[in-house]
Enzyme design. Structure first.
Site, PDB file in Angstrom:
ATOM      1  N   MET A   1       0.843  -1.199   0.000  1.00  0.00           N
ATOM      2  CA  MET A   1       0.000   0.000   0.000  1.00  0.00           C
ATOM      3  C   MET A   1       0.876   1.245   0.000  1.00  0.00           C
ATOM      4  O   MET A   1       0.955   1.983   0.967  1.00  0.00           O
ATOM      5  CB  MET A   1      -0.922   0.004   1.220  1.00  0.00           C
ATOM      6  N   CYS A   2       1.605   1.463  -1.064  1.00  0.00           N
ATOM      7  CA  CYS A   2       2.503   2.616  -1.172  1.00  0.00           C
ATOM      8  C   CYS A   2       1.734   3.856  -1.632  1.00  0.00           C
ATOM      9  O   CYS A   2       0.603   3.765  -2.106  1.00  0.00           O
ATOM     10  CB  CYS A   2       3.626   2.310  -2.142  1.00  0.00           C
ATOM     11  N   GLY A   3       2.364   4.997  -1.507  1.00  0.00           N
ATOM     12  CA  GLY A   3       1.768   6.250  -1.957  1.00  0.00           C
ATOM     13  C   GLY A   3       2.623   6.899  -3.024  1.00  0.00           C
ATOM     14  O   GLY A   3       3.850   6.971  -2.891  1.00  0.00           O
TER      15      GLY A   3
ATOM     16  N   ARG B   1       0.295   5.755   3.831  1.00  0.00           N
ATOM     17  CA  ARG B   1       0.279   4.681   2.840  1.00  0.00           C
ATOM     18  C   ARG B   1       1.600   3.927   2.803  1.00  0.00           C
ATOM     19  O   ARG B   1       1.707   2.903   2.125  1.00  0.00           O
ATOM     20  CB  ARG B   1      -0.044   5.241   1.449  1.00  0.00           C
TER      21      ARG B   1
ATOM     22  N   ASN C   1       3.170   1.483  -7.302  1.00  0.00           N
ATOM     23  CA  ASN C   1       2.301   0.991  -6.238  1.00  0.00           C
ATOM     24  C   ASN C   1       1.694  -0.313  -6.726  1.00  0.00           C
ATOM     25  O   ASN C   1       0.998  -0.330  -7.737  1.00  0.00           O
ATOM     26  CB  ASN C   1       1.205   2.010  -5.912  1.00  0.00           C
TER      27      ASN C   1
END
Length: 295
Positions: free
Chosen positions: A1-3, A32, A173
């Site tokens: 869950m990267c931003g 995130r 992502n």
């Protein structure tokens, strides 16, 4: 869950505000991905080639580095040190010799190009931004990333953006399921990834396609056919940036465009405070569709 965040400025008078605007966008995405953060800034072209390097022991590693490299390359080298990173401007045509010399000194190359500088480290976006003074950086466009590690260790080299060619970098992502197969194929083509991160595999893939003659749009389009998994990619180049989502569009993404800029965020709140956002055209990028903007 990267931003992920990205900002492409259409107006020259906004260039001094790029770092400040991108920093706010990146910090907003902190929850995130809290383990590391990075940003690529595309500023003014240099007279030579800019090489961004990193060291865990910068005081000793960077002491006299510009002088030593000047002697090796037989030409002037300038150096700008910012925390654990240094940006070296080397004479045109000395790329390979410089990379060999920097490798012998144990320095990690974050990226290189005429316009691009990359800064990334372990830590929260607000801390990484403060360490590098990102708010004060100017430029035409930039991309950023805050990471939640899932498939590889929390390290500086595992942080995004990944750069695998001059003035090119990628943030991601999602997760790729065939990255090990692609790693072998790319290694045979001379684009061997250096880390375990699947995002670097994607960056190498795009760079390989561009080296074979594809433009940015065609290279991004190729990811839809050759890379399996779920992903949102934002790619930076010297002249602009591009966006593509997998055919299912599993990962969140939203964009905004005004007469002044184009902005990308994993969530709307990333750019909710940008000037003029209330009149922006806002949309969710379509699945399996390539978008890109260039100067």
């Amino acid at each position: 869950m990267c931003g992920i965040v990205g900002l492409f400025l259409k107006k020259e008078d906004l260039r001094p505000k790029l770092g400040d605007m991108l920093t706010d966008m990146l910090i907003t995405m902190s929850d995130r991905g809290p383990d590391s953060a990075g940003i690529a800034i595309y500023g003014d072209d240099s007279d030579g080639l800019k090489v961004t390097v990193q060291s865990d022991t910068p005081e000793s590693a960077f002491d006299g580095l510009d002088t030593a490299l000047s002697e090796v390359l037989g030409g002037p080298v300038t150096m700008k040190v910012i925390d654990t990173h240094a940006v070296l401007t080397i004479p045109a045509g000395s790329r390979d010799a410089a990379l060999d010399a920097l490798g012998e000194k144990g320095l990690r190359v974050m990226g290189l190009g005429e316009a691009m500088e990359i800064y990334k480290e372990i830590g929260l976006p607000k801390d990484v931004a403060a360490r590098f003074g990102l708010r004060g950086m100017a430029g035409s466009h930039g991309i950023g990333h805050t990471r939640m590690a899932t498939e590889s260790a929390v390290t500086t080299l595992g942080a995004h953006p990944f750069s695998t060619a001059e003035d090119q970098c990628l943030v991601h992502n999602g997760s790729l399921s065939n990255h090990n197969t692609m790693r072998r194929i790319l290694t045979e083509k001379g684009f061997a990834p250096k880390t375990e991160n699947d995002t670097e595999v994607a960056a190498c893939y795009i760079s390989s396609r561009i080296a074979e003659g594809a433009n940015l749009g065609e290279a991004l389009d190729g990811t839809l056919a050759d890379l399996d998994g779920f992903f949102t990619f934002v790619m930076g180049t010297k002249t602009g940036f591009g966006v593509v989502r997998d055919p299912i569009a599993c990962k969140p993404a939203v964009m905004a465009e005004t007469d002044d800029y184009v902005a990308f965020g994993s969530e709307y709140r990333a750019f909710a405070d940008l000037p003029g956002i209330e009149t922006a055209r806002i949309w969710e990028p379509e699945p399996a569709t390539v978008y890109f903007w260039e100067r």
